[in-house]
Motif scaffolding. Structure first.
Motif, short mmCIF file in Angstrom:
data_model
loop_
_atom_site.label_atom_id
_atom_site.label_comp_id
_atom_site.label_asym_id
_atom_site.label_seq_id
_atom_site.Cartn_x
_atom_site.Cartn_y
_atom_site.Cartn_z
N PRO A 1 0.82 -1.23 0.00
CA PRO A 1 0.00 0.00 0.00
C PRO A 1 0.85 1.26 0.00
CG PRO A 1 -0.75 -1.55 1.68
CD PRO A 1 0.55 -2.07 1.17
N TYR A 2 2.04 1.17 0.61
CA TYR A 2 2.91 2.35 0.66
C TYR A 2 3.38 2.74 -0.73
CZ TYR A 2 3.03 1.01 5.57
OH TYR A 2 2.69 0.67 6.85
N ASP A 3 3.66 1.74 -1.61
CA ASP A 3 4.08 2.05 -2.98
C ASP A 3 2.97 2.73 -3.76
OD1 ASP A 3 6.47 0.86 -2.36
OD2 ASP A 3 5.98 -1.06 -3.30
N ILE A 4 1.73 2.26 -3.55
CA ILE A 4 0.58 2.87 -4.25
C ILE A 4 0.41 4.32 -3.83
CG2 ILE A 4 -1.92 2.76 -4.54
CD1 ILE A 4 -1.70 -0.28 -4.16
N VAL A 5 0.52 4.59 -2.51
CA VAL A 5 0.38 5.96 -2.01
C VAL A 5 1.55 6.82 -2.48
CG1 VAL A 5 0.28 7.38 0.07
CG2 VAL A 5 -0.98 5.23 -0.03
N GLN A 6 2.77 6.26 -2.47
CA GLN A 6 3.95 7.04 -2.87
C GLN A 6 3.85 7.49 -4.32
OE1 GLN A 6 7.63 4.99 -2.20
NE2 GLN A 6 8.88 6.78 -2.61
N TYR A 7 3.34 6.60 -5.19
CA TYR A 7 3.19 6.98 -6.60
C TYR A 7 2.21 8.14 -6.74
CZ TYR A 7 1.71 6.71 -11.47
OH TYR A 7 1.40 7.02 -12.76
N ALA A 8 1.07 8.06 -6.03
CA ALA A 8 0.07 9.13 -6.12
C ALA A 8 0.63 10.45 -5.61
CB ALA A 8 -1.18 8.74 -5.33
N ILE A 9 1.47 10.41 -4.56
CA ILE A 9 2.06 11.64 -4.01
C ILE A 9 3.06 12.24 -5.00
CG2 ILE A 9 3.49 12.58 -2.16
CD1 ILE A 9 0.67 11.93 -1.32
N GLU A 10 3.91 11.41 -5.56
CA GLU A 10 4.94 11.91 -6.47
C GLU A 10 4.33 12.54 -7.72
OE1 GLU A 10 7.38 8.56 -7.25
OE2 GLU A 10 8.46 8.66 -5.33
N VAL A 11 3.28 11.91 -8.25
CA VAL A 11 2.66 12.42 -9.47
C VAL A 11 1.98 13.77 -9.23
CG1 VAL A 11 0.82 11.99 -11.15
CG2 VAL A 11 2.37 10.14 -10.50
N ASN A 12 1.42 13.98 -8.05
CA ASN A 12 0.60 15.18 -7.80
C ASN A 12 1.30 16.23 -6.93
OD1 ASN A 12 -2.25 14.48 -8.92
ND2 ASN A 12 -1.63 12.64 -7.80
N GLN A 13 2.53 15.98 -6.51
CA GLN A 13 3.19 16.92 -5.61
C GLN A 13 3.38 18.30 -6.26
OE1 GLN A 13 4.18 16.18 -2.23
NE2 GLN A 13 4.05 18.39 -2.38
N LYS A 14 3.74 18.31 -7.53
CA LYS A 14 3.97 19.58 -8.21
C LYS A 14 2.68 20.40 -8.29
CE LYS A 14 5.69 21.58 -12.53
NZ LYS A 14 6.22 21.29 -13.89
N LEU A 15 1.58 19.73 -8.65
CA LEU A 15 0.29 20.43 -8.75
C LEU A 15 -0.14 20.95 -7.39
CD1 LEU A 15 -2.17 21.20 -10.45
CD2 LEU A 15 -3.14 18.95 -9.97
N ALA A 16 0.11 20.17 -6.33
CA ALA A 16 -0.25 20.62 -4.98
C ALA A 16 0.58 21.83 -4.56
CB ALA A 16 -0.09 19.48 -3.98
N THR A 17 1.86 21.81 -4.93
CA THR A 17 2.74 22.93 -4.57
C THR A 17 2.30 24.21 -5.26
OG1 THR A 17 4.56 21.36 -4.29
CG2 THR A 17 5.13 23.70 -4.53
N GLN A 18 1.85 24.09 -6.51
CA GLN A 18 1.41 25.29 -7.24
C GLN A 18 0.23 25.97 -6.55
OE1 GLN A 18 0.59 23.86 -11.18
NE2 GLN A 18 2.74 23.74 -11.80
N LYS A 19 -0.66 25.19 -5.91
CA LYS A 19 -1.81 25.78 -5.21
C LYS A 19 -1.55 25.91 -3.71
CE LYS A 19 -5.99 24.85 -6.42
NZ LYS A 19 -7.29 24.20 -6.69
N ASN A 20 -0.31 25.62 -3.30
CA ASN A 20 0.07 25.73 -1.89
C ASN A 20 -0.85 24.86 -1.02
OD1 ASN A 20 1.68 26.58 0.22
ND2 ASN A 20 0.47 28.42 0.62
N ILE A 21 -1.08 23.62 -1.48
CA ILE A 21 -1.93 22.67 -0.76
C ILE A 21 -1.04 21.64 -0.08
CG2 ILE A 21 -3.65 20.83 -1.04
CD1 ILE A 21 -4.88 22.47 -3.27
N GLN A 22 -1.30 21.39 1.17
CA GLN A 22 -0.52 20.44 1.96
C GLN A 22 -1.15 19.05 1.83
OE1 GLN A 22 2.29 21.15 3.69
NE2 GLN A 22 2.52 18.97 4.20
N LEU A 23 -0.35 18.05 1.46
CA LEU A 23 -0.80 16.66 1.38
C LEU A 23 -0.45 15.96 2.69
CD1 LEU A 23 0.30 15.74 -2.27
CD2 LEU A 23 -1.93 16.55 -1.48
N ASN A 24 -1.42 15.74 3.53
CA ASN A 24 -1.20 15.11 4.85
C ASN A 24 -1.44 13.62 4.75
OD1 ASN A 24 -0.74 17.66 5.96
ND2 ASN A 24 -2.91 17.96 6.39
#
Length: 585
Positions: free
Chosen positions: A433-456
């Protein structure tokens, strides 16, 4: 006399007698109570006072207590004078007692005082006897009148009991028997009631109805046969296969198209049980399966049936229509049979195949030039190849964004065409499950940073391995996180959590954005659906593809939303039998 008038007179008379009986009882009981109170309150109290005065005299009035008792009793007696002559006797007693107090040794005064007390007691005893006689007379009168009223009430009730039920029940019984005869199609039955009451009117109406039914039975039989032939001809000439069954699941009709695709003969199926035919015919067995196994019809997703017809493979949609009616004269619905209808959807299926092939071809053909355009834009932005001014840099960035968006759309269309064509194959393996979550975080981290959204992240230690198609499940979670970012406000947060519940691992993505209005929740997974008024970019395919990917793995996606406060998407995966993994993000 009308039945209503009979009931009104009988019940009304009985009601009046009951009221009269009640009134007499209340009247005489109150009168007896008043007489008793007169004896108890007036005369009995005087006797009690006299007895106390005699006790005081016997014990000697020279003693203070006895004197006080006599004085108290004579004062009460003076306030309780109720009979004629009692006042004079009481005054005489008072005078003699006053003289006795002055000369307590005078035996003559003592004797006179005792005589005065005895006279008062005698007067009240006579009054008690007189009032008792009056009470007895009142009791005798009450017994007489109550007995008389009760007897009359009994007689009226007895007459009603003997005559009224029969006068109502007998005509109803006769009418019920006649109605049963009519229900058995014996339209010659008639009812004969004498008199001019409601039953006579009802009998007249019933006889009229029976006469008309008898007339209709004789005149409409040929019309019914013509109508039956007309319906049979219509069913036989329909191009969609139709099979009709009665309530015992016997075949009552099967049109020519149904006979043709099943390869059966009319004489071999008419009147036969459909389950007996299904034993030797695979197509019939497939058609009636859900009629006998309810769990199959509830659990298995209905798919078009492929049948060789019209010289080619054809597709049909099956619908089993239960025929329910409420029989005449009854209130409960009754199943009288079923109709199996097969609708030929081959033309629509062919168009769907053509659409799927077209989308797959276009998506595949567009993917290569779009990737080339994206690469060329990246090279133009490389400073080693030369510098560009700000306007040129903005244009290059716009080209990159548009190509990225087009590549995402073509990717979703390609996945959609694979799902529709059935060419996609799942690779269910043990994955973390950690690999599945890590992939989703890596793919969307840039988009989250652009909107200054924290992924908890809320991930417990030592989550077990799960059984899933790792690539497609990671894409599903990534798509859910991407949607959460897209619909969240800037400077907000998104909660991504995983937890184990029994033999399942649950994945959650919660945002605190605009949420989804209640009227759109059931449509959110439909293809091409986008919430009206939403300006966010998208094709409306992402959630639909996510749902189909998870359903292909035996799971599904759930959504919950508090409109105005955000939404939560979740799905679950089965736990592998292997031991827990011990790493985390």
């Amino acid at each position: 006399m009308k039945t209503k008038l009979k009931l009104s007179i009988g019940i009304g008379l009985l009601f009046v007698m009951i009221v009269l009986l009640t009134a007499l009882g209340i009247f005489y009981i109150n009168k007896l109570s008043t007489d008793s109170k007169n004896i108890l309150v007036a005369n009995y109290n005087t006797i009690d006072y006299s007895r106390n005065m005699e006790i005081a005299l016997n014990n000697g009035i020279e003693h203070k207590n006895n004197l006080q008792l006599f004085l108290s009793s004579i004062q009460k007696q003076q306030k309780n004078v109720t009979e004629m002559g009692e006042k004079e006797l009481t005054d005489t007693l008072s005078n003699h007692f006053q003289q006795l107090i002055s000369n307590p040794e005078d035996s003559i005064l003592l004797k006179q005082t005792r005589n005065d007390i005895s006279n008062i007691m005698l007067l009240n005893m006579q009054a008690i006897q007189r009032k008792s006689n009056i009470a007895n007379l009142t009791a005798q009168k009450s017994v007489f009148w109550i007995t008389l009223s009760g007897t009359i009430c009994f007689l009226v009730a007895f007459v009603m009991f003997v005559n009224l039920p029969g006068s109502i029940a007998n005509p109803i019984r006769e009418l019920t028997d006649s109605i049963k005869q009519i229900a058995a199609q014996n339209y010659s039955q008639r009812v004969h009631f004498s008199g001019h009451d409601e039953f006579a009117e009802l009998a007249s109406s019933f006889n009229t109805m029976a006469e008309k039914l008898e007339e209709y039975q004789l005149s409409n039989l040929d019309k019914l046969m013509i109508a039956k032939k007309r319906i049979e001809t219509l069913i036989d000439n329909l191009k969609d296969p139709i099979i009709g069954l009665d309530d015992a699941k016997r075949v009552i009709f099967m049109n020519n198209t149904a006979l043709q695709i099943t390869g059966l003969k009319d004489e071999a199926v008419m009147g036969k049980f459909i389950q007996d035919i299904a034993v030797k015919n695979d197509l019939i067995r497939n058609l009636i399966q859900e009629m006998f196994v309810e769990s199959v019809s509830q659990m298995v997703k209905k798919q078009p049936i492929k049948i060789y017809a019209d010289g080619k493979e054809s597709y049909f949609e099956k619908e089993i229509i239960p025929i329910r009616i409420v029989p005449t004269g009854e209130t409960k619905e009754k199943l009288i049979g079923n109709v199996i209808l097969l609708q030929n959807i081959t033309p629509y299926k062919e168009l769907d195949f053509a659409k799927t092939n077209f989308i797959a071809t276009i998506s595949h053909e567009l993917k290569t030039p779009l990737s080339s355009i994206q690469l060329s834009a990246s090279l133009l932005n490389n400073k080693q190849l030369g510098s560009v001014n700000q306007e040129q840099a903005d244009l290059i960035e716009s080209i990159q964004e548009d190509t990225t968006r087009l590549l995402k759309i073509t990717g979703e269309l390609l996945k959609l065409s694979q799902l529709e064509s059935g060419t996609i194959e799942l690779a269910i393996i043990e994955c973390s499950p950690y690999d599945i979550v890590q992939y989703a975080i890596e793919v969307n981290q840039k988009l989250a940073t652009q909107k200054n959204i924290q992924l908890n992240l809320q991930l417990p230690q030592n989550l077990p391995l799960v059984l899933a198609d790792k690539e497609r499940t990671s894409w599903v979670l990534s798509n859910l996180v991407s949607n959460a970012i897209r619909y969240s406000y800037e400077n907000s947060a998104i909660e991504i959590s995983v937890q184990q519940i029994n033999h399942k691992v649950q994945f959650y993505v919660q945002d605190f954005g605009v949420g989804i209005a209640p009227q759109y929740l059931h449509k959110i997974f439909d293809r091409y659906f986008r919430v009206p008024g939403n300006r966010s970019e998208g094709t409306g395919l992402g959630l639909s593809i996510c749902k189909e990917f998870m359903e292909a793995q035996g799971s599904t996606i759930h959504v919950g939303s508090d409109f105005g406060s955000g939404s939560t998407f979740s799905f679950e995966l089965p736990v592998s039998d292997n031991t827990n993994i011990e790493n985390s993000l």
